[in-house]
Design an enzyme around this catalytic site. Sequence first.
Site, PDB file in Angstrom:
ATOM      1  N   LYS A 230      85.664   1.121  66.184  1.00 46.97           N
ATOM      2  CA  LYS A 230      84.204   1.838  65.292  1.00 46.97           C
ATOM      3  C   LYS A 230      84.688   1.405  64.004  1.00 46.97           C
ATOM      4  O   LYS A 230      85.881   1.740  63.689  1.00 46.97           O
ATOM      5  CB  LYS A 230      84.523   3.447  66.115  1.00 46.97           C
ATOM      6  CG  LYS A 230      83.445   2.612  66.981  1.00 46.97           C
ATOM      7  CD  LYS A 230      82.483   3.961  67.705  1.00 46.97           C
ATOM      8  CE  LYS A 230      81.268   3.337  68.665  1.00 46.97           C
ATOM      9  NZ  LYS A 230      80.973   5.136  69.418  1.00 46.97           N
ATOM     10  N   ARG A 264      84.945   3.790  76.616  1.00 49.73           N
ATOM     11  CA  ARG A 264      84.224   2.630  76.769  1.00 49.73           C
ATOM     12  C   ARG A 264      84.284   1.566  75.771  1.00 49.73           C
ATOM     13  O   ARG A 264      85.104   2.252  74.798  1.00 49.73           O
ATOM     14  CB  ARG A 264      82.510   3.267  76.485  1.00 49.73           C
ATOM     15  CG  ARG A 264      82.272   2.523  75.727  1.00 49.73           C
ATOM     16  CD  ARG A 264      80.393   3.349  76.008  1.00 49.73           C
ATOM     17  NE  ARG A 264      79.241   2.132  75.558  1.00 49.73           N
ATOM     18  CZ  ARG A 264      78.958   2.049  74.346  1.00 49.73           C
ATOM     19  NH1 ARG A 264      80.100   2.144  73.491  1.00 49.73           N
ATOM     20  NH2 ARG A 264      77.950   0.666  74.685  1.00 49.73           N
TER      21      ARG A 264
HETATM   22  N1  HH2 Z   1      78.655   3.964  71.388  1.00 49.17           N
HETATM   23  C1  HH2 Z   1      78.247   3.115  70.941  1.00 49.17           C
HETATM   24  C2  HH2 Z   1      77.051   3.298  71.857  1.00 49.17           C
HETATM   25  N2  HH2 Z   1      76.905   3.836  73.256  1.00 49.17           N
HETATM   26  N3  HH2 Z   1      77.689   5.699  74.262  1.00 49.17           N
HETATM   27  C3  HH2 Z   1      78.536   6.341  74.480  1.00 49.17           C
HETATM   28  N4  HH2 Z   1      78.237   7.678  75.813  1.00 49.17           N
HETATM   29  N5  HH2 Z   1      79.875   6.492  73.397  1.00 49.17           N
HETATM   30  C4  HH2 Z   1      79.412   5.804  72.534  1.00 49.17           C
HETATM   31  O1  HH2 Z   1      81.105   6.114  71.750  1.00 49.17           O
HETATM   32  C5  HH2 Z   1      78.752   4.684  72.238  1.00 49.17           C
HETATM   33  C6  HH2 Z   1      77.434   4.765  73.401  1.00 49.17           C
HETATM   34  C7  HH2 Z   1      78.185   2.200  70.175  1.00 49.17           C
HETATM   35  O2  HH2 Z   1      78.760   1.159  69.723  1.00 49.17           O
HETATM   36  P1  HH2 Z   1      78.458  -0.469  70.697  1.00 49.17           P
HETATM   37  O3  HH2 Z   1      77.777  -0.177  71.297  1.00 49.17           O
HETATM   38  O4  HH2 Z   1      79.789  -1.314  70.821  1.00 49.17           O
HETATM   39  O5  HH2 Z   1      77.362  -0.785  69.065  1.00 49.17           O
HETATM   40  P2  HH2 Z   1      75.899  -0.861  68.847  1.00 49.17           P
HETATM   41  O6  HH2 Z   1      75.334   0.499  69.432  1.00 49.17           O
HETATM   42  O7  HH2 Z   1      75.729  -1.437  67.508  1.00 49.17           O
HETATM   43  O8  HH2 Z   1      75.386  -1.521  69.999  1.00 49.17           O
END
Ligand code: HH2
Length: 285
Positions: A230, A264
Amino acid sequence: MSPEGTISGSKYEFGRKVYDFSTRSFIMGILNVTPDSFSDGGRYLGVENAVARGIAMAEEGADFLDVGGESSRPGSDPVPAAEELRRILPVIEGLAGKVALPISVDTWKAVVARKALEAGATIVNDITAMTADPEMIHVAAEHAEGVVLMHMKGTPKTMQKDPRYDDVVTEVKDFLARRANEAKHAGIRQILVDPGIGFGKSAKHNLELLRRLKDICGLGYPVLVGPSRKSFIGAVLDLPPEDRLEGTAGAVAVSIMNGAAVVRVHDVRAMVRVARIVDAVKHHG
Ligand code: HH2
């Protein structure tokens, strides 16, 4: 950990697997079936690719797989439910027969959650902590084995526009306490809470949440943390998402040391190793 919100102390059960959070930390592997996720957008769009990545993460030591069909990166717009379902359902169906891990669905839409749970997911991971869709709490209570409730200030579209808090840890903790209580009253027994790293927080806010994570753990629910690749890591190291592996490792180590039950992450193989060494320090002195 207090027994509040947990089944027999610090143990949860998903499928037939017992997750005893007092013994070690657990890894949730991220599977974004999206064209536009901030670090892996477009990589796992094809069903075959996505299923193969899920199987690979299971082999690398993941304990959960988190399947999402809508990016929640800063500035992003929501995706129609039909499109989200088109992306994730075949992947969940494909994985449910092939991996012995619980699958969570990363969605805030009740209709998406319901179909994903029918297709083989067992956990709802809702970045709005079930505040965005009034039906979600009912779908989760009836059909899910557990939920992840995450804190976010604002919406992905607006959340990074100058977020402000009097005390970020207190505000996040109070919000999670309220949402977990509501979930518990609706009959949801296995609740994880998540401070929402990067969701309406400056780099400083994120660092403070990690530094004071034990306060959030004081709620008595297992805490999930998602620092992977992030932007606060980019802010500290001045590196793009593809160069944030070591920064993620540092954040994962701090999270687990400060009480995270689940992290995660995208880079499962590397973060399993990080987690095991921190677990060894924590549990074997
Ligand atoms: N972060 C993202 C998405 N879902 N869910 C939880 N519980 N906690 C988090 O920190 C979290 C989440 C964002 O990260 P990522 O899935 O890598 O990216 P994107 O939203 O661009 O798909």
